[in-house]
Design an enzyme around this catalytic site. Sequence first.
Site, mmCIF file in Angstrom:
data_model
loop_
_atom_site.group_PDB
_atom_site.id
_atom_site.type_symbol
_atom_site.label_atom_id
_atom_site.label_comp_id
_atom_site.label_asym_id
_atom_site.label_seq_id
_atom_site.Cartn_x
_atom_site.Cartn_y
_atom_site.Cartn_z
ATOM 1 N N ASP A 86 0.789 -1.239 0.000
ATOM 2 C CA ASP A 86 0.000 0.000 0.000
ATOM 3 C C ASP A 86 0.819 1.286 0.000
ATOM 4 O O ASP A 86 0.257 2.369 -0.067
ATOM 5 C CB ASP A 86 -0.964 0.003 1.194
ATOM 6 C CG ASP A 86 -0.240 -0.227 2.529
ATOM 7 O OD1 ASP A 86 0.846 0.351 2.744
ATOM 8 O OD2 ASP A 86 -0.770 -0.992 3.358
ATOM 9 N N HIS A 120 6.336 -7.918 -1.249
ATOM 10 C CA HIS A 120 5.198 -8.271 -2.107
ATOM 11 C C HIS A 120 4.925 -7.186 -3.149
ATOM 12 O O HIS A 120 3.884 -7.200 -3.786
ATOM 13 C CB HIS A 120 3.937 -8.530 -1.268
ATOM 14 C CG HIS A 120 4.039 -9.767 -0.414
ATOM 15 N ND1 HIS A 120 3.171 -10.045 0.610
ATOM 16 C CD2 HIS A 120 4.929 -10.804 -0.436
ATOM 17 C CE1 HIS A 120 3.518 -11.202 1.183
ATOM 18 N NE2 HIS A 120 4.583 -11.668 0.566
ATOM 19 N N ASN A 160 0.789 -7.818 18.117
ATOM 20 C CA ASN A 160 -0.422 -8.176 17.373
ATOM 21 C C ASN A 160 -1.588 -8.257 18.355
ATOM 22 O O ASN A 160 -1.428 -8.828 19.428
ATOM 23 C CB ASN A 160 -0.211 -9.554 16.709
ATOM 24 C CG ASN A 160 -1.132 -9.771 15.532
ATOM 25 O OD1 ASN A 160 -2.330 -9.538 15.639
ATOM 26 N ND2 ASN A 160 -0.578 -10.214 14.420
ATOM 27 N N CYS A 186 9.829 -7.244 -21.198
ATOM 28 C CA CYS A 186 10.701 -6.791 -22.282
ATOM 29 C C CYS A 186 11.782 -5.849 -21.736
ATOM 30 O O CYS A 186 12.798 -5.624 -22.383
ATOM 31 C CB CYS A 186 9.889 -6.107 -23.378
ATOM 32 S SG CYS A 186 9.383 -4.425 -22.981
ATOM 33 N N GLU A 194 -4.008 -10.087 18.056
ATOM 34 C CA GLU A 194 -4.416 -11.503 18.075
ATOM 35 C C GLU A 194 -3.189 -12.395 18.209
ATOM 36 O O GLU A 194 -2.153 -12.120 17.606
ATOM 37 C CB GLU A 194 -5.114 -11.879 16.747
ATOM 38 C CG GLU A 194 -6.205 -10.943 16.293
ATOM 39 C CD GLU A 194 -7.467 -11.060 17.145
ATOM 40 O OE1 GLU A 194 -7.629 -12.115 17.795
ATOM 41 O OE2 GLU A 194 -8.253 -10.102 17.165
HETATM 42 ZN ZN LIG Z 1 7.167 -4.475 -22.779
#
Ligand SMILES: [Zn+2]
Length: 275
Positions: A112, A129, A239, A141, A241
């Site tokens: 985010d 990520h 946390n 490419c 939790e």
């Molecule tokens: Zn490309």
Amino acid sequence: MASFSFNSHITDILKQPDSKITILTGAGISAESGIPTFRGPEGYWTLGSKVYMPEELATLAMFNQHPQEVWEWYLYRLGVCLHARPNKGHQALAEMETLLKDRFTLITQNIDNLHIRAGNSLQRTFQIHGNINFTRCSKECCPELFMLEETLKSKRKNPSLSKTELDLLRCQNCNSWLRPHVLWFDEYYDEEHFRFESSLNIAANTNLLIIVGTSGATTLPNHVTTQVLEKNGTIVDINPEKNIFSDMAKSSLGGMFIQESSSLVLPELLSCCRV
Ligand SMILES: [Zn+2]
């Protein structure tokens, strides 16, 4: 009044001039900024007559079949991220980097961009990520990442993209689809895009690992934590939790599980770096 305090083992590590501190963040820290995990009901998305789960949509297989629809879902998610603001937890981590400099590394599963917006540097933030603000050529490419065009950044749920907007989602070199610069469920970590080996190297040299708002559903956070544990590092799990890292943290040397929200705990951690 805070209902927790860091033990002296942890505060000592923070003050040692050559100790390495690694922060590992997950969806929990951004949930406090109002960004849903997209693994729950808020992540559902309808294509035609069928309702899809995020685990089905966030895949290369789905993108290859329905690139425009996957893009519409990502542009909606991007809008949610852009409307959110970094919270006190994010801000504390940005200030920690300023104080600790190259003793500090942030490994985040969040795409985010809130850590960067709060002030953490791209150099010391491993976005394992990816980052939803960026794209790259789906046919690879060229290696470059591209920032998404501004006009694509204000899409609400179920946007209908114009021809001009669709053209902005094409690679300028080869005219193939651009793709979101994120790691999909059917893809693997690598060093080039997601700093996989770098994260493991950092883990091997970490004295104190702070895990924030991570449930442990993905493999790299598990590798990082195991690595720190094996090298006798100290682990703190923050946390609301209990999760798979809680007992690992408690079993580490001087480690703790703090069952609290990160926007409360991280400013406290920052103040321990100052004294
Ligand atoms: Zn490309």
